[in-house]
Design an enzyme around this catalytic site. Sequence first.
Site, mmCIF file in Angstrom:
data_model
loop_
_atom_site.group_PDB
_atom_site.id
_atom_site.type_symbol
_atom_site.label_atom_id
_atom_site.label_comp_id
_atom_site.label_asym_id
_atom_site.label_seq_id
_atom_site.Cartn_x
_atom_site.Cartn_y
_atom_site.Cartn_z
ATOM 1 N N TYR A 16 36.107 32.923 31.739
ATOM 2 C CA TYR A 16 37.243 33.839 31.912
ATOM 3 C C TYR A 16 37.043 35.188 31.237
ATOM 4 C CZ TYR A 16 39.678 29.614 33.431
ATOM 5 O OH TYR A 16 40.043 28.478 34.098
ATOM 6 N N HIS A 21 42.408 38.795 34.756
ATOM 7 C CA HIS A 21 43.499 38.023 34.153
ATOM 8 C C HIS A 21 43.423 38.042 32.624
ATOM 9 C CE1 HIS A 21 46.921 35.646 35.096
ATOM 10 N NE2 HIS A 21 46.435 34.453 34.818
#
Length: 197
Positions: A16, A21
């Site tokens: 991630y 995000h």
Amino acid sequence: MSKFLIVGLGNVGREYEHTRHNIGFDVVSAFVAKNGGFFKTDRLAEVAELKWRGKVFICIKPTTYMNLSGKAFKYWMDKEKIQLENTLTVVDDLALPLSALRLRPSGSDAGHNGLRDIQFTLNTSEYPKLRFGIGNKFPKGMQVEFVLGKWFKEDIPLVKHKINIAVEMIESFAQNGIERTMNMYNKKAIELPGEQL
């Protein structure tokens, strides 16, 4: 001495890192690095404490995953006895263009899982948010892949520039208050220096 809680939203894990995000993590990391702080792993979050112009900042990157961001937010707000209006949550926003940063004293979760959990945990949407526009350049049905994906190569210089402006906004929020900071930054379309016509 006034005390602030700065919350960057994102997901933990190598896959991630530096995705759209996780821009909340990247902004808070940049703010901490600029002011000579460092993160340590603590309860429910990576935490950095720093002082700037006579103010104390508790900066957190929750390690609970996005959907449980409220747990870390509430734990650190309560532990450090920080007023809700002295918190600032930095979050990605699909509804805003890449050229936009928006500071607001309140506002709905707009379908964002991290904000939804904070709102649920606190039982209010009345807490300040700094929304980092990520744009919506994705084909139909590919929203999740876009949000969880890495930035397009051509967007990276603007994203880096915007991170620096978001750091300035955090400082201004603490120094000048939310209203003045909104007036200074919210209406600006952010472009790379030298790109203005």
